[in-house]
Design a protein around this motif. Structure first.
Motif, PDB file in Angstrom:
ATOM      1  N   ASP A   1     -16.433   2.825  -3.738  1.00 31.34           N
ATOM      2  CA  ASP A   1     -15.193   3.796  -2.271  1.00 31.34           C
ATOM      3  C   ASP A   1     -14.904   2.856  -1.601  1.00 31.34           C
ATOM      4  O   ASP A   1     -15.955   2.293  -0.949  1.00 31.34           O
ATOM      5  N   ILE A   2     -13.590   2.815  -0.964  1.00 33.56           N
ATOM      6  CA  ILE A   2     -12.765   1.636   0.477  1.00 33.56           C
ATOM      7  C   ILE A   2     -13.014   2.439   0.690  1.00 33.56           C
ATOM      8  O   ILE A   2     -11.438   3.327   1.060  1.00 33.56           O
ATOM      9  N   PHE A   3     -12.663   1.962   2.668  1.00 28.92           N
ATOM     10  CA  PHE A   3     -12.486   2.781   3.791  1.00 28.92           C
ATOM     11  C   PHE A   3     -11.913   2.080   4.377  1.00 28.92           C
ATOM     12  O   PHE A   3     -11.958   0.831   4.817  1.00 28.92           O
TER      13      PHE A   3
ATOM     14  N   ASN B   1       3.627  -8.770   2.826  1.00 28.94           N
ATOM     15  CA  ASN B   1       2.314  -9.424   2.061  1.00 28.94           C
ATOM     16  C   ASN B   1       2.723  -9.509   1.011  1.00 28.94           C
ATOM     17  O   ASN B   1       3.530  -9.037   0.122  1.00 28.94           O
ATOM     18  N   SER B   2       2.187 -11.314   0.690  1.00 26.23           N
ATOM     19  CA  SER B   2       2.156 -11.864  -0.958  1.00 26.23           C
ATOM     20  C   SER B   2       0.844 -10.995  -1.723  1.00 26.23           C
ATOM     21  O   SER B   2      -0.202 -10.479  -1.655  1.00 26.23           O
ATOM     22  N   VAL B   3       1.443 -11.352  -2.879  1.00 26.04           N
ATOM     23  CA  VAL B   3       0.018 -11.773  -3.766  1.00 26.04           C
ATOM     24  C   VAL B   3      -1.144 -12.486  -3.311  1.00 26.04           C
ATOM     25  O   VAL B   3      -2.355 -11.839  -3.623  1.00 26.04           O
ATOM     26  N   HIS B   4      -0.795 -13.927  -2.897  1.00 28.59           N
ATOM     27  CA  HIS B   4      -1.767 -14.703  -2.770  1.00 28.59           C
ATOM     28  C   HIS B   4      -2.331 -14.124  -1.098  1.00 28.59           C
ATOM     29  O   HIS B   4      -1.602 -13.787  -0.164  1.00 28.59           O
ATOM     30  N   LEU B   5      -4.038 -14.474  -1.121  1.00 26.29           N
ATOM     31  CA  LEU B   5      -4.432 -13.863   0.264  1.00 26.29           C
ATOM     32  C   LEU B   5      -4.022 -14.918   1.547  1.00 26.29           C
ATOM     33  O   LEU B   5      -4.439 -16.357   0.985  1.00 26.29           O
TER      34      LEU B   5
ATOM     35  N   TRP C   1      -5.743  -3.478  -6.370  1.00 25.98           N
ATOM     36  CA  TRP C   1      -5.779  -4.207  -4.598  1.00 25.98           C
ATOM     37  C   TRP C   1      -4.111  -4.185  -3.973  1.00 25.98           C
ATOM     38  O   TRP C   1      -4.123  -3.894  -2.737  1.00 25.98           O
ATOM     39  N   LYS C   2      -3.030  -3.896  -4.073  1.00 26.54           N
ATOM     40  CA  LYS C   2      -2.054  -3.985  -3.869  1.00 26.54           C
ATOM     41  C   LYS C   2      -1.627  -3.130  -2.947  1.00 26.54           C
ATOM     42  O   LYS C   2      -1.049  -2.717  -2.451  1.00 26.54           O
ATOM     43  N   TRP C   3      -2.133  -1.612  -3.730  1.00 27.42           N
ATOM     44  CA  TRP C   3      -2.158  -0.299  -3.863  1.00 27.42           C
ATOM     45  C   TRP C   3      -2.756   0.118  -1.881  1.00 27.42           C
ATOM     46  O   TRP C   3      -2.192   0.630  -1.268  1.00 27.42           O
TER      47      TRP C   3
ATOM     48  N   LYS D   1      -1.829   1.196   1.688  1.00 29.23           N
ATOM     49  CA  LYS D   1      -2.552   2.731   2.739  1.00 29.23           C
ATOM     50  C   LYS D   1      -2.836   1.709   3.320  1.00 29.23           C
ATOM     51  O   LYS D   1      -2.668   2.164   4.897  1.00 29.23           O
ATOM     52  N   ILE D   2      -3.170   0.475   3.933  1.00 29.21           N
ATOM     53  CA  ILE D   2      -3.489   0.289   4.907  1.00 29.21           C
ATOM     54  C   ILE D   2      -2.273  -0.283   5.999  1.00 29.21           C
ATOM     55  O   ILE D   2      -2.539  -0.084   6.978  1.00 29.21           O
ATOM     56  N   LYS D   3      -1.130  -0.649   5.757  1.00 27.60           N
ATOM     57  CA  LYS D   3       0.306  -0.581   6.213  1.00 27.60           C
ATOM     58  C   LYS D   3       0.548   0.699   6.837  1.00 27.60           C
ATOM     59  O   LYS D   3       1.766   0.961   7.878  1.00 27.60           O
ATOM     60  N   LYS D   4       0.205   1.616   5.828  1.00 26.74           N
ATOM     61  CA  LYS D   4       0.751   2.860   6.435  1.00 26.74           C
ATOM     62  C   LYS D   4      -0.241   3.717   7.110  1.00 26.74           C
ATOM     63  O   LYS D   4       0.593   4.232   7.816  1.00 26.74           O
TER      64      LYS D   4
END
Length: 516
Positions: free
Chosen positions: A40-42, A95-99, A212-214, A218-221
């Protein structure tokens, strides 16, 4: 090897049993509504920095605070910190696909207080579930597992499972990944990728990128509070994802919703094998119908019997497990003491490997084999143990025998180990109390036999191990007397030396076995 997976759903938990050639080798239990699992990622908040431990305690909105040691931060931790900060503070950040990976990396030796501060928001992943009084162990290096690949954000490396040996296959897959993976993403290629088409590998990688995009959305919100961002997929699907191969002959499910979920998932990864998913619709519970409960009861106690006549005694603490190998009644079958020792030890390696997987023993495991005097026999024993442990997917290492003849194994631990005391019900683990493990089975079998009108007037004989026989006849109000009051029938109990502790059968006067 024939593999079968059985899934039993309850109101509060899910139980998954894996059988290999009919023998139980893995048992997984988890609450259906469990709020935390490995992987799980938090997004968490640093609640305490412990310089003495060189670790930080992370609040992740769970009952226990997570533990994040410096050595598990990962070399790309600064890039993660900067990225999370930009996502949570710059609402217009695109945020683009490339980090946007930084050039700055973390050194292997450093101080946690130089990297994080109290109240910092950090991205973390669960690598160990809470054990005893300890909270979950966390890592700062994130990975997203797929069927054929594992995606590593903020990395550029491409690596392979240790089981992939072919250099040509590695070169072919590496060339493909360089063409299709986004910038600043690394990939670990799993064993299951061998023999798969480029299209399937690319599709699997794309699914990981979508997850990862999903997570980024969630982080942005996020409003600055700890929360779970991404859950590991359903435990059943995770096992199928990680372990499924052509050796699986059937996947039995007793819940129609799980049946449909698994069928749909199997259609995506192996459409030609979708027929192996089967729905158990009989009134008898799935673990009872396939006699899995009987195996569970017989192999998760303190004492485990082997067909050879020998037995294992298993004792566990939080960090250390001790397995003692005993010859038992095997001494009657060999010509000498040395012959008995090597025979029992070699048979024991198979059961030890099974018990380690079944109980999910982790940490340090010490095995006290029967003493072997010849170096050739000791070498043969270790080679056999390596061979039996090769199917264990958990990371482990087997060490040579010590001067005292003890064999040590270190094994990855990610969750609490299983025993009868922790997974079924609290009962005595003494050998003399072994009958307690099968009383329910005997009662159910007897009731089933007597419900058959054809057996009403028959004399019934119960054949059991001598210790079990003693237990059934013990006391003024013995179990046999209770059966007499309940059924109006005197059950004749026949001790059988050749029976194992948990074996039993009912017969009539002609010694014809009565089915139940």
């Amino acid at each position: 090897m024939k593999k079968e997976l059985f899934i039993r759903s309850k109101s509060s938990n899910l139980e998954i049993a894996l059988l290999e050639d009919g023998k139980l080798v893995e048992l997984h239990r988890e609450e259906i509504q469990q709020s935390l699992s490995v992987n799980d990622i938090f997004i968490g908040r640093v609640s305490k920095v412990a310089s003495g431990l060189n670790a930080a305690f992370i609040e992740i909105n769970q009952p226990k605070t997570g533990f994040l040691p410096y050595r598990d931060l990962g070399i790309e931790f600064p890039s993660y910190v900067q990225y999370v900060k930009r996502l949570t503070t710059q609402k217009n950040f695109k945020n683009s696909v490339h980090l946007p990976k930084l050039n700055k990396t973390l050194s292997k030796e450093g101080n946690i207080s130089d990297v994080v501060n109290i109240s910092d928001l950090v991205l973390v992943q669960v690598v160990k579930e809470p054990i005893s009084s300890k909270g979950p162990r966390l890592a700062g290096e994130i990975s997203i597992a797929g069927r054929y690949v594992v995606l590593l954000p903020m990395s550029q490396r491409i690596s392979f499972s240790q089981r992939i040996k072919s250099r040509a296959e590695k070169n072919k897959i590496t060339k493909l990944l360089h063409q299709i993976k986004p910038k600043n993403f690394g990939v670990i290629v799993r064993t299951s990728a061998l023999g798969q088409s480029h299209q399937k590998i690319e599709e699997d990688l794309n699914l990981c990128v979508e997850r990862w995009k999903w997570l980024i959305k969630k982080i942005k919100k996020n409003d600055g509070k700890p929360e779970k961002l991404l859950s590991e997929i359903d435990k059943t699907l995770a096992i199928i994802r990680d372990q499924y191969n052509d050796e699986y002959s059937s996947i039995w499910v007793d819940d129609i919703a799980h049946y449909e979920t698994i069928s749909t998932y199997l259609k995506t990864i192996a459409p030609q094998r979708k027929h192996i998913v089967k729905y158990h619709h009989k009134p008898k519970p799935i673990f009872d119908y396939f006699k899995i409960n009987k195996q569970i009861n017989s192999v998760l106690g303190k004492t485990v019997n082997m067909k050879s006549g020998g037995y294992l005694t298993i004792e566990s603490t939080e960090a250390l497990h001790v397995i003692d190998v005993n010859s038992g009644r095997h001494y009657n079958k060999s010509n000498s003491e040395s012959e008995t020792a090597i025979e029992v030890n070699l048979v024991a390696t198979k059961e030890i490997a099974r018990q380690i997987r079944l109980r999910d023993l982790g940490g340090i495991i010490v095995i006290d084999f029967i003493d072997l005097r010849k170096s050739t026999e000791r070498k043969q024993l270790i080679e056999k143990l390596h061979q039996e442990m090769k199917n264990d997917s958990a990371k482990h290492r087997i060490f040579p025998p010590t001067k005292l003849g003890l064999v040590q194994i270190s094994r990855q631990r990610v969750r609490v180990h299983k025993s009868l005391g922790s997974s079924l019900e609290t009962i005595s683990q003494e050998r003399v109390m072994a009958p307690g493990l099968i009383i329910n089975d005997i009662n159910q079998a007897l009731e089933s036999i007597l419900n058959n009108q054809a057996n009403k007037k028959k004399s019934i004989f119960l054949h059991v191990d001598p210790i079990v026989a003693t237990y059934l006849k013990k006391g003024i109000l013995s179990l046999r007397i209770k059966w007499l009051f309940k059924y109006g029938l005197w059950i004749r109990i026949m001790p059988r030396e050749r029976f194992k502790y948990l074996d039993f059968k009912f017969c009539d006067r002609n010694q014809t076995e009565l089915k139940f």
